[in-house]
Write a protein that holds these residues in place. Structure first.
Motif, PDB file in Angstrom:
ATOM      1  N   TRP A   6     -55.312 -36.202  42.456  1.00 21.97           N
ATOM      2  CA  TRP A   6     -54.631 -34.961  41.540  1.00 21.97           C
ATOM      3  C   TRP A   6     -55.229 -33.639  41.729  1.00 21.97           C
ATOM      4  O   TRP A   6     -56.561 -33.634  41.953  1.00 21.97           O
ATOM      5  CB  TRP A   6     -55.160 -35.375  39.869  1.00 21.97           C
ATOM      6  CG  TRP A   6     -53.974 -36.338  39.533  1.00 21.97           C
ATOM      7  CD1 TRP A   6     -54.306 -37.943  39.485  1.00 21.97           C
ATOM      8  CD2 TRP A   6     -52.511 -36.210  38.817  1.00 21.97           C
ATOM      9  NE1 TRP A   6     -53.210 -38.393  38.991  1.00 21.97           N
ATOM     10  CE2 TRP A   6     -52.098 -37.441  38.597  1.00 21.97           C
ATOM     11  CE3 TRP A   6     -51.904 -35.163  38.679  1.00 21.97           C
ATOM     12  CZ2 TRP A   6     -50.934 -37.627  37.908  1.00 21.97           C
ATOM     13  CZ3 TRP A   6     -50.690 -35.158  38.159  1.00 21.97           C
ATOM     14  CH2 TRP A   6     -50.015 -36.472  37.617  1.00 21.97           C
ATOM     15  N   ILE A  10     -50.202 -33.532  42.706  1.00 16.71           N
ATOM     16  CA  ILE A  10     -51.018 -34.356  43.952  1.00 16.71           C
ATOM     17  C   ILE A  10     -51.059 -33.736  45.138  1.00 16.71           C
ATOM     18  O   ILE A  10     -50.227 -32.968  45.511  1.00 16.71           O
ATOM     19  CB  ILE A  10     -50.472 -35.789  44.183  1.00 16.71           C
ATOM     20  CG1 ILE A  10     -49.113 -35.999  44.415  1.00 16.71           C
ATOM     21  CG2 ILE A  10     -50.817 -36.584  42.716  1.00 16.71           C
ATOM     22  CD1 ILE A  10     -48.979 -37.445  45.057  1.00 16.71           C
ATOM     23  N   ALA A  15     -49.712 -28.985  37.642  1.00 17.47           N
ATOM     24  CA  ALA A  15     -50.387 -30.096  38.149  1.00 17.47           C
ATOM     25  C   ALA A  15     -49.631 -30.851  38.959  1.00 17.47           C
ATOM     26  O   ALA A  15     -48.209 -31.027  38.990  1.00 17.47           O
ATOM     27  CB  ALA A  15     -51.070 -31.101  37.187  1.00 17.47           C
TER      28      ALA A  15
END
Length: 266
Positions: free
Chosen positions: A164, A182, A180
């Motif tokens: 993450w 990955i 946000a």
């Protein structure tokens, strides 16, 4: 006995359904890191009677820019002839030391006569351009202020695919926007004549995020958001960040000599 059967039945039911993975909680990270993220605007150099535009998709060399890899400037209206240049919000940056050193992208401040930095407390200060390196797309700024909030620097070498990450920046001028995602890949080479081994993510990045920090879950900066893959000019799920290890190495050279060896300064 009956209660024992109920308990056993519940345990069997739980065994059939995998535990739901907990999503990360970014609240603490954002509270600690956001004050060190800044908005950057510039005043362009005057060019006499020429109409000056910050749009990198226009001009004699525009067709040579690969469609898929374009720096994500905020598309700005052209200045009218003889108009007085006014500050334009272009991107983001982050404070790396309490005495006012700031990292951002070269393309955010390139061609500027004045660079303005807006802090999280709404102060706006003029910044000195310490140095800028076009090939790595790194620029180092300095503002005259002390006891500033600063980010914690991590190591991009430790990043793993699937980890993450979080971005804070000013997309379309909206300060301290948080997104946000990955890590999609590491050490990604792009077709734009750069030696940077980019971090690829699916973090939502848009015009104005350029130069802003990419954090890991420990709240450490691991990259600088720099480019996107786009056919529309907006986010399409492919974002690229300069590894912080590369950025700090360039910044150290900019601090000592104004440009990195073998690369042009802007």
């Amino acid at each position: 006995m009956q209660s024992m059967r109920i308990v056993l039945s519940l345990l069997l039911c739980l065994a059939w359904f995998p535990a739901q993975a907990e999503l990360p909680d970014f609240k603490t990270l954002v509270k600690e890191a956001a004050p060190a993220v800044v908005n950057i605007s510039t005043v362009p150099r005057e060019r006499g009677d020429d109409v000056y535009s910050f749009n990198p998709f226009e001009g004699p060399d525009a067709e040579q820019i690969p469609e898929m890899f374009k720096h994500f400037f905020r598309q700005l209206p052209e200045l009218e002839e003889h108009a007085r240049p006014t500050p334009r919000s272009l991107g983001s940056g982050f404070i790396i030391s309490k005495d006012g050193y700031i990292l951002t992208n070269h393309h955010v401040v390139s061609g500027a006569s004045k660079v303005l930095v807006r802090l999280s407390d709404r102060r706006e200060l003029e910044a000195e351009l310490v140095g800028s390196d076009e090939r790595s797309d790194i620029a180092l700024l300095k503002i005259d202020a002390g006891d500033l909030p600063s980010v914690r620097l991590g190591s991009s070498e430790k990043l793993e695919v699937g980890e993450w990450v979080l971005a804070i920046g000013s997309p379309f001028g909206f300060d301290h926007s948080v997104t946000a995602g990955i890590v999609s890949a590491t050490e990604r080479a792009l077709a734009n004549e750069t030696y940077v081994p980019f971090i690829q993510t699916d973090v939502a990045i848009n015009p104005g995020n350029s130069g802003g920090p990419l954090f890991n879950l420990e709240g450490e900066v691991v990259g600088i958001n720099s480019q996107i893959y786009t056919r529309s000019g907006g986010f399409m799920g492919l974002s690229f960040a300069i590894p912080i290890d590369v950025a700090i190495d360039v910044a150290d050279q900019l601090k000592s000599q104004g440009m990195s060896p073998g690369a042009g300064s802007g």
